[in-house]
Write an enzyme that holds these catalytic residues in place. Sequence first.
Site, PDB file in Angstrom:
ATOM      1  N   LYS A   1       0.679  -1.118   0.264  1.00 36.81           N
ATOM      2  CA  LYS A   1      -0.141   0.001  -0.047  1.00 36.81           C
ATOM      3  C   LYS A   1       0.892   1.349   0.011  1.00 36.81           C
ATOM      4  O   LYS A   1       0.542   2.223  -0.565  1.00 36.81           O
ATOM      5  CB  LYS A   1      -1.049  -0.015   1.196  1.00 36.81           C
ATOM      6  CG  LYS A   1      -1.876  -1.118   1.045  1.00 36.81           C
ATOM      7  CD  LYS A   1      -3.289  -0.764   1.829  1.00 36.81           C
ATOM      8  CE  LYS A   1      -4.381  -1.528   1.533  1.00 36.81           C
ATOM      9  NZ  LYS A   1      -5.857  -1.063   1.953  1.00 36.81           N
TER      10      LYS A   1
ATOM     11  N   LYS B   1      -4.082  -9.026  -6.487  1.00 39.46           N
ATOM     12  CA  LYS B   1      -5.478  -9.335  -5.890  1.00 39.46           C
ATOM     13  C   LYS B   1      -6.552  -8.299  -6.182  1.00 39.46           C
ATOM     14  O   LYS B   1      -5.986  -6.970  -6.345  1.00 39.46           O
ATOM     15  CB  LYS B   1      -5.302  -9.546  -4.469  1.00 39.46           C
ATOM     16  CG  LYS B   1      -5.653  -8.301  -3.620  1.00 39.46           C
ATOM     17  CD  LYS B   1      -5.963  -8.884  -2.100  1.00 39.46           C
ATOM     18  CE  LYS B   1      -6.231  -7.659  -1.190  1.00 39.46           C
ATOM     19  NZ  LYS B   1      -7.627  -6.914  -1.701  1.00 39.46           N
TER      20      LYS B   1
ATOM     21  N   LYS C   1     -11.059  -3.107  -3.353  1.00 42.29           N
ATOM     22  CA  LYS C   1     -11.799  -1.963  -3.524  1.00 42.29           C
ATOM     23  C   LYS C   1     -11.207  -0.823  -4.020  1.00 42.29           C
ATOM     24  O   LYS C   1     -11.633   0.248  -4.499  1.00 42.29           O
ATOM     25  CB  LYS C   1     -12.217  -1.507  -2.091  1.00 42.29           C
ATOM     26  CG  LYS C   1     -13.458  -2.475  -1.609  1.00 42.29           C
ATOM     27  CD  LYS C   1     -13.980  -2.046  -0.336  1.00 42.29           C
ATOM     28  CE  LYS C   1     -13.653  -2.824   0.993  1.00 42.29           C
ATOM     29  NZ  LYS C   1     -12.483  -2.454   1.673  1.00 42.29           N
TER      30      LYS C   1
HETATM   31  P1  ATP Z   1      -8.667  -1.992   0.028  1.00 44.60           P
HETATM   32  O1  ATP Z   1      -8.216  -1.973  -0.914  1.00 44.60           O
HETATM   33  O2  ATP Z   1      -9.345  -0.691   0.756  1.00 44.60           O
HETATM   34  O3  ATP Z   1      -7.912  -2.540   1.145  1.00 44.60           O
HETATM   35  P2  ATP Z   1      -9.948  -4.569   0.033  1.00 44.60           P
HETATM   36  O4  ATP Z   1     -10.817  -4.919  -0.924  1.00 44.60           O
HETATM   37  O5  ATP Z   1      -8.450  -5.279   0.215  1.00 44.60           O
HETATM   38  O6  ATP Z   1      -9.942  -3.212   0.297  1.00 44.60           O
HETATM   39  P3  ATP Z   1     -10.435  -5.039   2.954  1.00 44.60           P
HETATM   40  O7  ATP Z   1     -11.488  -4.201   3.627  1.00 44.60           O
HETATM   41  O8  ATP Z   1      -8.995  -4.922   3.210  1.00 44.60           O
HETATM   42  O9  ATP Z   1     -10.659  -4.885   1.342  1.00 44.60           O
HETATM   43  O10 ATP Z   1     -10.612  -6.381   3.271  1.00 44.60           O
HETATM   44  C1  ATP Z   1     -11.867  -6.685   3.557  1.00 44.60           C
HETATM   45  C2  ATP Z   1     -12.044  -8.467   3.849  1.00 44.60           C
HETATM   46  O11 ATP Z   1     -11.983  -8.900   2.115  1.00 44.60           O
HETATM   47  C3  ATP Z   1     -10.643  -9.097   4.240  1.00 44.60           C
HETATM   48  O12 ATP Z   1     -11.074 -10.365   4.839  1.00 44.60           O
HETATM   49  C4  ATP Z   1      -9.860  -9.573   3.048  1.00 44.60           C
HETATM   50  O13 ATP Z   1      -9.103 -10.742   3.370  1.00 44.60           O
HETATM   51  C5  ATP Z   1     -10.939 -10.053   1.896  1.00 44.60           C
HETATM   52  N1  ATP Z   1     -10.627  -9.606   0.700  1.00 44.60           N
HETATM   53  C6  ATP Z   1     -10.045  -8.552   0.279  1.00 44.60           C
HETATM   54  N2  ATP Z   1      -9.703  -8.499  -1.135  1.00 44.60           N
HETATM   55  C7  ATP Z   1      -9.942 -10.031  -1.258  1.00 44.60           C
HETATM   56  C8  ATP Z   1      -9.681 -10.806  -2.633  1.00 44.60           C
HETATM   57  N3  ATP Z   1      -9.575 -10.138  -3.759  1.00 44.60           N
HETATM   58  N4  ATP Z   1     -10.265 -12.316  -2.522  1.00 44.60           N
HETATM   59  C9  ATP Z   1     -10.803 -12.597  -1.288  1.00 44.60           C
HETATM   60  N5  ATP Z   1     -10.783 -12.002  -0.225  1.00 44.60           N
HETATM   61  C10 ATP Z   1     -10.526 -10.416  -0.269  1.00 44.60           C
HETATM   62 MG    MG Z   2      -7.446  -4.621   1.748  1.00 42.03          MG
END
Ligand code: ATP
Ligand code: MG
Length: 338
Positions: free
Chosen positions: A116, A199, A202
Amino acid sequence: MTSFTPRVFSGIQPTNHLQLGNYLGAVKRFVEMQNDGMETIYCIVDLHAITVWQDPADLKHATRELAAAYLACGLDAEKSILFNQSQVPQHAELGWIFNCVTRLGWMNRMTQFKDKAGKNAEKASLGLYAYPSLMAADILAYHATHVPVGEDQKQHVELTRDIAAKFNHDYGVEFFPETQPIIEGAATRIMSLRDGSKKMSKSDPSDASRINLTDDADTIAKKIRKAKTDPEPLPEALDGLEGRPEARNLVNIYAALADISPEQVIAEHGGTQFGQFKPALAELAVEKLAPISEEMARLMADVAEIDRVLGKGAERAAEIAEPILAKTYDIVGFVRSR
Ligand code: ATP
Ligand code: MG
Protein backbone atom coordinates in the site's frame (compact mmCIF):
# COMPACT_ATOMS: atom_id res chain seq x y z
CA MET A 1 -3.91 -23.34 28.58
CA THR A 2 -7.10 -21.48 29.47
CA SER A 3 -9.95 -22.39 27.18
CA PHE A 4 -11.84 -19.58 25.51
CA THR A 5 -15.45 -19.64 24.33
CA PRO A 6 -15.55 -19.75 20.50
CA ARG A 7 -16.23 -16.25 19.20
CA VAL A 8 -15.95 -14.97 15.63
CA PHE A 9 -14.73 -11.48 14.74
CA SER A 10 -13.96 -9.92 11.38
CA GLY A 11 -14.04 -6.52 9.73
CA ILE A 12 -14.01 -4.73 6.39
CA GLN A 13 -12.84 -1.21 5.61
CA PRO A 14 -15.42 1.30 4.41
CA THR A 15 -13.37 2.37 1.42
CA ASN A 16 -15.14 2.75 -1.93
CA HIS A 17 -17.70 -0.04 -2.73
CA LEU A 18 -17.61 -3.67 -1.64
CA GLN A 19 -16.05 -5.79 -4.42
CA LEU A 20 -16.62 -9.39 -5.44
CA GLY A 21 -13.51 -10.66 -3.58
CA ASN A 22 -14.79 -9.14 -0.33
CA TYR A 23 -18.13 -10.84 -0.86
CA LEU A 24 -16.84 -14.30 -1.83
CA GLY A 25 -13.73 -14.33 0.39
CA ALA A 26 -15.24 -12.68 3.47
CA VAL A 27 -18.92 -11.71 3.77
CA LYS A 28 -20.30 -15.00 2.43
CA ARG A 29 -18.25 -16.80 5.09
CA PHE A 30 -19.44 -14.32 7.74
CA VAL A 31 -23.03 -15.30 6.94
CA GLU A 32 -22.25 -19.03 7.05
CA MET A 33 -20.60 -18.71 10.46
CA GLN A 34 -23.50 -16.64 11.78
CA ASN A 35 -25.96 -19.25 10.55
CA ASP A 36 -23.90 -22.06 12.09
CA GLY A 37 -24.96 -20.56 15.41
CA MET A 38 -21.57 -19.18 16.48
CA GLU A 39 -21.31 -15.90 18.36
CA THR A 40 -20.38 -13.49 15.56
CA ILE A 41 -19.14 -9.90 15.65
CA TYR A 42 -18.69 -8.05 12.35
CA CYS A 43 -17.18 -4.63 12.22
CA ILE A 44 -16.89 -1.79 9.72
CA VAL A 45 -13.33 -0.71 10.37
CA ASP A 46 -13.45 3.03 9.79
CA LEU A 47 -10.34 3.68 11.91
CA HIS A 48 -8.41 1.51 9.44
CA ALA A 49 -9.94 3.29 6.45
CA ILE A 50 -8.36 6.65 7.38
CA THR A 51 -4.84 5.19 7.29
CA VAL A 52 -5.05 6.47 3.72
CA TRP A 53 -6.87 9.74 2.95
CA GLN A 54 -10.68 9.51 2.91
CA ASP A 55 -12.95 12.39 2.06
CA PRO A 56 -15.21 12.75 5.15
CA ALA A 57 -18.49 12.72 3.20
CA ASP A 58 -17.36 9.68 1.18
CA LEU A 59 -16.33 7.88 4.37
CA LYS A 60 -19.78 8.37 5.91
CA HIS A 61 -21.44 7.13 2.74
CA ALA A 62 -19.13 4.10 2.45
CA THR A 63 -19.73 3.19 6.11
CA ARG A 64 -23.50 3.15 5.66
CA GLU A 65 -23.24 1.39 2.30
CA LEU A 66 -21.08 -1.35 3.85
CA ALA A 67 -23.64 -1.77 6.63
CA ALA A 68 -26.32 -2.09 3.93
CA ALA A 69 -24.15 -4.66 2.11
CA TYR A 70 -23.69 -6.72 5.29
CA LEU A 71 -27.47 -6.83 5.77
CA ALA A 72 -28.23 -7.41 2.09
CA CYS A 73 -25.80 -10.36 2.00
CA GLY A 74 -27.65 -12.04 4.86
CA LEU A 75 -26.13 -10.79 8.10
CA ASP A 76 -28.79 -10.35 10.74
CA ALA A 77 -28.38 -7.53 13.26
CA GLU A 78 -30.02 -9.63 15.96
CA LYS A 79 -27.92 -12.78 15.47
CA SER A 80 -24.63 -10.94 14.81
CA ILE A 81 -23.22 -7.78 16.34
CA LEU A 82 -22.81 -5.26 13.49
CA PHE A 83 -21.17 -1.89 14.16
CA ASN A 84 -18.55 0.61 13.07
CA GLN A 85 -15.24 0.53 14.89
CA SER A 86 -14.94 4.23 15.87
CA GLN A 87 -18.07 3.96 18.05
CA VAL A 88 -16.27 1.52 20.37
CA PRO A 89 -13.20 3.35 21.74
CA GLN A 90 -11.73 0.16 23.24
CA HIS A 91 -10.29 -0.73 19.80
CA ALA A 92 -8.06 2.35 19.74
CA GLU A 93 -7.18 2.08 23.43
CA LEU A 94 -6.10 -1.56 23.20
CA GLY A 95 -4.38 -0.70 19.91
CA TRP A 96 -2.10 1.70 21.79
CA ILE A 97 -1.14 -0.95 24.33
CA PHE A 98 -0.36 -3.34 21.46
CA ASN A 99 1.78 -0.66 19.80
CA CYS A 100 3.93 -1.00 22.89
CA VAL A 101 4.01 -4.82 22.69
CA THR A 102 4.64 -5.15 18.95
CA ARG A 103 8.27 -5.05 17.80
CA LEU A 104 9.39 -2.87 14.89
CA GLY A 105 11.04 -5.91 13.31
CA TRP A 106 7.67 -7.65 13.12
CA MET A 107 6.02 -4.63 11.51
CA ASN A 108 8.81 -4.33 8.93
CA ARG A 109 7.88 -7.75 7.58
CA MET A 110 4.22 -6.88 6.91
CA THR A 111 3.58 -7.13 3.18
CA GLN A 112 0.36 -5.07 3.14
CA PHE A 113 2.26 -1.96 4.24
CA LYS A 114 4.80 -2.50 1.47
CA ASP A 115 2.03 -3.00 -1.11
CA LYS A 116 0.00 0.00 0.00
CA ALA A 117 2.82 2.43 0.74
CA GLY A 118 4.60 1.46 -2.48
CA LYS A 119 7.76 3.38 -3.39
CA ASN A 120 6.62 6.38 -1.40
CA ALA A 121 6.84 4.85 2.08
CA GLU A 122 8.27 8.07 3.57
CA LYS A 123 5.00 9.81 2.77
CA ALA A 124 2.75 7.03 4.14
CA SER A 125 0.93 7.67 7.43
CA LEU A 126 2.15 6.25 10.73
CA GLY A 127 -1.35 4.75 10.99
CA LEU A 128 -0.84 2.68 7.84
CA TYR A 129 2.33 1.26 9.36
CA ALA A 130 0.64 0.54 12.72
CA TYR A 131 -2.47 -0.95 11.04
CA PRO A 132 -1.71 -4.59 12.00
CA SER A 133 -1.41 -3.72 15.68
CA LEU A 134 -4.84 -2.04 15.63
CA MET A 135 -6.20 -5.09 13.81
CA ALA A 136 -4.88 -7.30 16.62
CA ALA A 137 -6.73 -5.04 19.07
CA ASP A 138 -9.95 -5.33 17.02
CA ILE A 139 -9.80 -9.10 17.38
CA LEU A 140 -8.47 -9.40 20.91
CA ALA A 141 -10.73 -6.74 22.46
CA TYR A 142 -13.37 -9.47 22.14
CA HIS A 143 -11.11 -12.44 22.91
CA ALA A 144 -12.14 -13.66 19.46
CA THR A 145 -10.99 -17.18 18.65
CA HIS A 146 -11.88 -17.38 14.93
CA VAL A 147 -11.32 -14.78 12.23
CA PRO A 148 -12.76 -15.44 8.74
CA VAL A 149 -10.65 -13.49 6.20
CA GLY A 150 -9.23 -13.68 2.70
CA GLU A 151 -5.73 -15.03 2.08
CA ASP A 152 -4.24 -11.50 2.06
CA GLN A 153 -5.04 -11.10 5.78
CA LYS A 154 -3.34 -14.33 6.91
CA GLN A 155 -0.14 -12.54 7.88
CA HIS A 156 -2.09 -10.06 10.01
CA VAL A 157 -3.90 -12.80 11.93
CA GLU A 158 -0.56 -14.56 12.51
CA LEU A 159 0.81 -11.30 13.88
CA THR A 160 -2.24 -11.08 16.16
CA ARG A 161 -1.20 -14.45 17.61
CA ASP A 162 2.36 -13.20 18.12
CA ILE A 163 1.11 -10.07 19.88
CA ALA A 164 -1.20 -12.11 22.15
CA ALA A 165 1.61 -14.55 22.97
CA LYS A 166 4.09 -11.76 23.77
CA PHE A 167 1.58 -9.90 25.93
CA ASN A 168 0.74 -13.10 27.83
CA HIS A 169 4.43 -13.92 28.24
CA ASP A 170 5.58 -10.41 29.26
CA TYR A 171 2.88 -10.06 31.91
CA GLY A 172 2.87 -13.70 32.98
CA VAL A 173 -0.82 -14.24 32.19
CA GLU A 174 -2.97 -16.40 29.93
CA PHE A 175 -5.29 -13.56 29.09
CA PHE A 176 -5.48 -13.30 25.29
CA PRO A 177 -6.44 -16.34 23.18
CA GLU A 178 -4.53 -17.82 20.25
CA THR A 179 -6.76 -16.73 17.37
CA GLN A 180 -7.30 -18.99 14.33
CA PRO A 181 -7.59 -17.50 10.85
CA ILE A 182 -10.40 -19.17 8.86
CA ILE A 183 -9.36 -19.11 5.19
CA GLU A 184 -11.30 -21.70 3.19
CA GLY A 185 -12.87 -22.34 -0.20
CA ALA A 186 -12.20 -21.39 -3.82
CA ALA A 187 -12.45 -17.65 -3.23
CA THR A 188 -9.78 -16.89 -0.64
CA ARG A 189 -7.87 -14.80 -3.17
CA ILE A 190 -9.88 -13.41 -6.07
CA MET A 191 -7.55 -11.70 -8.52
CA SER A 192 -7.90 -8.45 -10.48
CA LEU A 193 -9.78 -8.83 -13.77
CA ARG A 194 -7.01 -6.84 -15.47
CA ASP A 195 -3.94 -8.50 -13.92
CA GLY A 196 -3.90 -12.11 -12.70
CA SER A 197 -0.94 -11.43 -10.41
CA LYS A 198 -2.69 -8.75 -8.33
CA LYS A 199 -5.57 -9.31 -5.91
CA MET A 200 -8.92 -7.65 -6.59
CA SER A 201 -9.23 -4.61 -4.27
CA LYS A 202 -11.80 -1.94 -3.48
CA SER A 203 -9.12 0.71 -3.67
CA ASP A 204 -7.51 -0.31 -6.98
CA PRO A 205 -7.54 2.87 -9.13
CA SER A 206 -8.94 0.85 -12.06
CA ASP A 207 -12.69 0.23 -11.73
CA ALA A 208 -12.44 -2.33 -14.56
CA SER A 209 -10.18 -4.47 -12.31
CA ARG A 210 -13.10 -5.46 -10.10
CA ILE A 211 -16.82 -6.16 -9.87
CA ASN A 212 -18.49 -3.91 -7.33
CA LEU A 213 -21.59 -5.08 -5.50
CA THR A 214 -23.19 -1.83 -6.69
CA ASP A 215 -22.53 -2.55 -10.42
CA ASP A 216 -25.60 -3.07 -12.63
CA ALA A 217 -26.07 -6.13 -14.87
CA ASP A 218 -24.65 -4.45 -18.00
CA THR A 219 -21.55 -3.26 -16.18
CA ILE A 220 -20.92 -6.71 -14.70
CA ALA A 221 -21.30 -8.37 -18.11
CA LYS A 222 -19.01 -5.81 -19.74
CA LYS A 223 -16.28 -6.15 -17.11
CA ILE A 224 -16.31 -9.95 -17.41
CA ARG A 225 -16.27 -9.77 -21.21
CA LYS A 226 -13.23 -7.48 -21.05
CA ALA A 227 -11.46 -9.49 -18.32
CA LYS A 228 -7.91 -10.39 -19.30
CA THR A 229 -7.52 -14.02 -20.43
CA ASP A 230 -5.22 -16.08 -22.66
CA PRO A 231 -6.09 -17.46 -26.11
CA GLU A 232 -6.42 -21.13 -25.03
CA PRO A 233 -9.77 -22.77 -24.22
CA LEU A 234 -10.44 -23.92 -20.64
CA PRO A 235 -8.43 -27.08 -19.90
CA GLU A 236 -10.01 -30.53 -19.57
CA ALA A 237 -8.45 -31.04 -16.12
CA LEU A 238 -7.73 -28.72 -13.19
CA ASP A 239 -3.93 -29.02 -13.42
CA GLY A 240 -4.20 -27.49 -16.90
CA LEU A 241 -4.76 -24.14 -15.13
CA GLU A 242 -1.12 -24.20 -13.97
CA GLY A 243 0.60 -21.00 -15.16
CA ARG A 244 -2.73 -19.50 -16.34
CA PRO A 245 -3.64 -17.16 -13.45
CA GLU A 246 -6.40 -15.28 -15.28
CA ALA A 247 -8.15 -18.48 -16.40
CA ARG A 248 -7.80 -19.93 -12.91
CA ASN A 249 -9.30 -16.77 -11.44
CA LEU A 250 -12.42 -16.92 -13.62
CA VAL A 251 -12.86 -20.62 -12.77
CA ASN A 252 -12.53 -19.82 -9.05
CA ILE A 253 -15.06 -16.99 -9.31
CA TYR A 254 -17.50 -19.29 -11.10
CA ALA A 255 -17.02 -22.02 -8.48
CA ALA A 256 -17.51 -19.67 -5.53
CA LEU A 257 -20.61 -18.04 -7.03
CA ALA A 258 -22.18 -21.39 -7.91
CA ASP A 259 -21.16 -23.02 -4.60
CA ILE A 260 -19.36 -25.84 -6.43
CA SER A 261 -15.70 -26.86 -6.58
CA PRO A 262 -13.29 -25.69 -9.30
CA GLU A 263 -13.10 -29.38 -10.37
CA GLN A 264 -16.84 -29.34 -11.05
CA VAL A 265 -16.51 -26.13 -13.08
CA ILE A 266 -13.85 -27.80 -15.22
CA ALA A 267 -15.97 -30.95 -15.52
CA GLU A 268 -18.84 -28.83 -16.90
CA HIS A 269 -16.93 -26.24 -18.94
CA GLY A 270 -13.55 -27.84 -19.76
CA GLY A 271 -12.67 -27.42 -23.43
CA THR A 272 -14.91 -24.37 -23.98
CA GLN A 273 -13.57 -21.07 -25.29
CA PHE A 274 -13.72 -17.92 -23.20
CA GLY A 275 -16.16 -16.56 -25.78
CA GLN A 276 -18.65 -19.05 -24.35
CA PHE A 277 -17.48 -19.28 -20.75
CA LYS A 278 -17.47 -15.54 -20.07
CA PRO A 279 -21.18 -15.01 -20.90
CA ALA A 280 -22.06 -18.02 -18.69
CA LEU A 281 -20.02 -16.50 -15.87
CA ALA A 282 -21.60 -13.07 -16.38
CA GLU A 283 -25.07 -14.57 -16.25
CA LEU A 284 -24.26 -16.42 -13.03
CA ALA A 285 -22.71 -13.30 -11.46
CA VAL A 286 -25.75 -11.17 -12.30
CA GLU A 287 -28.12 -13.83 -10.99
CA LYS A 288 -26.28 -13.94 -7.65
CA LEU A 289 -25.38 -10.25 -7.26
CA ALA A 290 -28.45 -8.40 -8.57
CA PRO A 291 -30.67 -9.29 -5.58
CA ILE A 292 -27.91 -8.07 -3.24
CA SER A 293 -27.46 -4.74 -4.98
CA GLU A 294 -31.24 -4.22 -5.14
CA GLU A 295 -31.55 -4.87 -1.42
CA MET A 296 -28.61 -2.54 -0.72
CA ALA A 297 -30.34 0.25 -2.64
CA ARG A 298 -33.54 -0.35 -0.70
CA LEU A 299 -31.74 -0.21 2.65
CA MET A 300 -29.77 2.91 1.68
CA ALA A 301 -33.07 4.77 1.26
CA ASP A 302 -33.36 4.79 5.07
CA VAL A 303 -30.01 5.93 6.45
CA ALA A 304 -31.49 6.67 9.89
CA GLU A 305 -32.38 3.00 10.25
CA ILE A 306 -28.84 1.95 9.27
CA ASP A 307 -27.39 4.34 11.85
CA ARG A 308 -29.75 2.91 14.46
CA VAL A 309 -28.55 -0.64 13.70
CA LEU A 310 -24.91 0.47 13.97
CA GLY A 311 -25.55 2.31 17.25
CA LYS A 312 -27.27 -0.70 18.80
CA GLY A 313 -24.47 -2.99 17.58
CA ALA A 314 -21.83 -0.66 19.06
CA GLU A 315 -23.54 -0.81 22.45
CA ARG A 316 -23.53 -4.59 22.39
CA ALA A 317 -19.89 -4.69 21.24
CA ALA A 318 -18.82 -2.29 24.00
CA GLU A 319 -20.46 -4.51 26.61
CA ILE A 320 -18.00 -7.26 25.65
CA ALA A 321 -14.92 -5.09 25.06
CA GLU A 322 -15.19 -2.86 28.17
CA PRO A 323 -14.47 -5.52 30.82
CA ILE A 324 -11.69 -7.03 28.65
CA LEU A 325 -10.01 -3.63 28.37
CA ALA A 326 -10.47 -2.94 32.10
CA LYS A 327 -8.77 -6.24 32.92
CA THR A 328 -5.99 -5.41 30.44
CA TYR A 329 -5.41 -2.08 32.24
CA ASP A 330 -5.17 -3.92 35.55
CA ILE A 331 -2.67 -6.39 34.10
CA VAL A 332 -0.54 -3.57 32.64
CA GLY A 333 -0.57 -1.66 35.94
CA PHE A 334 -2.69 1.39 35.13
CA VAL A 335 -4.46 2.91 38.14
CA ARG A 336 -8.21 2.93 37.58
CA SER A 337 -9.92 5.03 40.19
CA ARG A 338 -13.09 6.32 38.58
P1 ATP B 1 -8.66 -2.03 0.27
O1 ATP B 1 -8.17 -1.98 -1.13
O2 ATP B 1 -9.27 -0.74 0.75
O3 ATP B 1 -7.66 -2.63 1.24
P2 ATP B 1 -9.92 -4.60 0.09
O4 ATP B 1 -10.73 -4.93 -1.10
O5 ATP B 1 -8.57 -5.20 0.20
O6 ATP B 1 -9.90 -3.03 0.21
P3 ATP B 1 -10.42 -4.99 2.93
O7 ATP B 1 -11.40 -4.13 3.65
O8 ATP B 1 -8.97 -4.69 3.10
O9 ATP B 1 -10.80 -4.96 1.37
O10 ATP B 1 -10.66 -6.51 3.30
C1 ATP B 1 -11.93 -6.99 3.70
C2 ATP B 1 -11.95 -8.51 3.66
O11 ATP B 1 -12.02 -8.96 2.30
C3 ATP B 1 -10.72 -9.18 4.26
O12 ATP B 1 -11.13 -10.35 4.94
C4 ATP B 1 -9.90 -9.56 3.06
O13 ATP B 1 -9.03 -10.66 3.29
C5 ATP B 1 -10.99 -9.91 2.07
N1 ATP B 1 -10.53 -9.71 0.69
C6 ATP B 1 -10.09 -8.55 0.16
N2 ATP B 1 -9.77 -8.72 -1.13
C7 ATP B 1 -10.02 -10.02 -1.41
C8 ATP B 1 -9.88 -10.81 -2.60
N3 ATP B 1 -9.42 -10.26 -3.72
N4 ATP B 1 -10.22 -12.12 -2.54
C9 ATP B 1 -10.69 -12.67 -1.40
N5 ATP B 1 -10.84 -11.98 -0.24
C10 ATP B 1 -10.51 -10.67 -0.25
MG1 MG C 1 -7.33 -4.67 1.85
